[in-house]
Every structure is written in structure tokens, then in C-alpha cells.
Design a protein around this motif. Structure first.
Motif: not given
Length: 265
Positions: A151-153, A158-161, A194-202, A253-262
């Protein structure tokens, strides 16, 4: 607490006896058995899976078990894994299950040629029942407390990308026309990353939800025949699992949500 357990025996016969003892402990509600397998090391050092039941952990346990087998086979097994490119992924899968190479090194020192072992993911209320049942069989017990690190990874990646994408976009705004062409290619690649990171998180959130539901169902089934004292422990564990997965899900969810906004900008 959920743990990965490996019990090493002198031979396969005793390992199967150990397997049966673990199942009895589960039936008696002395521990909760999520997944279990028997592995054996031949005289030439090869490690094979004799039996496996992934239970609530499903294919993840099988994948982790395959990685363990490769590493416990020693230098030859590790070399084959590295050559095929599979060992890195196996180590990553084991990392997700809270297993590190130091733990496997301890097991490998005892799992010598001719011996066999039971590998299991369990929830233990205390260690005495398992230790006591394995002792007459000569089983040597190794435990590793499971910790959720993926989870932390994912959150960190996501934040770094996202920060990398923001920096490129800011640079693009002040670049020359010639520079913009090169920067745009980098921006496109970073957005894809970044999209791939969001997909992985989901995907990870979906998997952890499924695992949590399966664990709760297993606990509820065990509670049906448990004593009142043990039912209280089981109810407490169910609450812990549900609370833990909810907290982990919210963070991602918070990290993925911010990434989707970006990504929509």
C-alpha cells in the motif's frame, strides 16, 4: 495476528502428519488457516510443491509459494529464476505477503535435502497450540508476521510520478518551440506511467477487498462451532480486518483520486 508459517520435518510422511495437525487446529479454532501447502526437497536439492490449497488468498499464495520454492532450492534455483526474469517478480510477490529473504534464509538452513515442510498463512491467537502439536513430529517452526507494505509503495509511486508530471508540465510552459516537442514526448510517457500506477492501485484495492471478505467468511464459519471465549476473539479479529482494509483503501483512494485529477488537466 496473521503470519506466514513454515514447519520443517525430516521427511514427507511427517510433513503430511503436520498438515493434518494444522487442519485439526483450524477445526478446533486454535488458529485460522488461510492457505496451506506441502513442499519437499529432493536429495539433489530440487524443491517441489506436493500439495497446495490457496484458500482465501487464492492465486497470490500459489505465486508466492512458487517464488519460495525457487529461492529455497539454493543457488541453482536462484540462478534459474534470475535467468528467466522470474525471480524479481517472485521476490516482489513475497514482499507483498510480508516475507523477506532473511526469513527464507533461516528456513533454507534447516530445509536440507531429503526434508519436507508445511507452508501456511495463518491467524494465531497464541503460539502454544501450533508449537505443541508440531513438537511430537519433530517439526521446526518458523514464523513471519505479515505486514502490508505494498500500500505504502503504491502510494509513494503515485505521488512521485505525479510530481514528475507536474515538473515536466511546468517546464513545458516556459520552453521554446523546439524544446516543447521533446518535452511533450516525456509528458506523454509520464502520463502513461501515472495511469498504470493508478490502475495498479485500483487492482490492488480490489484484490485486498476480496481477500478481506474471504477471510471474514472463513472466520465467521469457524465461529459457528467455537467456544464463547474463542468467538469473542474471532469477532475481535473480524473487526480488525475490516478496520484495517478500510484504512488502507482510503489512503490509496485519495492518492489515486489526486492522480486522476492530474491526468484530466
Amino acid at each position: 495476528m496473521e503470519k506466514m508459517v513454515v514447519v520443517v520435518f525430516d521427511n514427507e510422511s511427517k510433513a503430511y502428519s503436520g498438515l493434518n495437525e494444522l487442519k485439526k487446529l483450524h477445526q478446533q479454532a486454535d488458529l485460522l488457516l488461510y492457505a496451506i501447502a506441502v513442499i519437499a526437497k529432493s536429495t539433489d536439492g530440487k524443491v517441489d510443491v506436493r500439495q497446495v490449497d490457496g484458500g482465501p488468498l487464492g492465486t497470490l499464495f500459489g505465486t508466492v509459494l512458487g517464488g519460495m520454492v525457487g529461492i529455497l532450492a539454493g543457488p541453482v534455483g536462484m540462478a534459474v529464476g534470475m535467468a528467466s526474469g522470474s525471480l524479481g517478480g517472485a521476490v516482489s510477490d513475497m514482499y507483498q505477503m510480508g516475507i523477506d529473504l532473511e526469513f527464507l534464509d533461516d528456513v533454507g538452513r534447516v530445509l536440507t535435502p531429503g526434508k519436507a515442510a508445511v507452508v501456511a498463512s495463518v491467524d494465531e491467537y497464541w503460539t502454544t497450540p501450533l508449537d505443541t502439536s508440531m513438537e511430537p513430529l519433530g517439526g521446526i517452526v518458523f514464523r513471519k508476521l505479515r505486514t502490508e507494505v505494498i500500500d505504502d509503495q503504491l502510494d509513494r509511486e503515485i505521488q512521485q510520478t505525479q510530481a514528475e508530471l507536474q515538473a515536466l508540465e511546468e517546464e513545458f510552459n516556459t520552453a521554446t518551440a523546439e524544446q516543447k516537442a521533446q518535452l511533450q514526448a516525456k509528458i506523454d510517457a509520464t502520463r502513461s506511467k501515472l495511469q498504470s500506477k493508478v490502475d495498479a492501485a485500483n487492482k490492488w484495492m480490489e484484490d485486498t477487498n476480496q481477500q478481506a471478505r474471504a477471510k471474514v467468511m472463513a472466520l465467521e464459519e469457524q465461529a459457528k462451532t467455537a467456544s464463547d471465549r474463542r468467538k469473542a476473539q474471532i469477532d475481535k479479529r473480524i473487526t480488525e480486518i475490516q478496520s484495517d482494509v478500510a484504512q488502507r483503501q482510503e489512503k490509496l483512494k485519495q492518492a489515486a483520486g489526486l492522480a486522476r485529477e492530474a491526468l484530466t488537466v
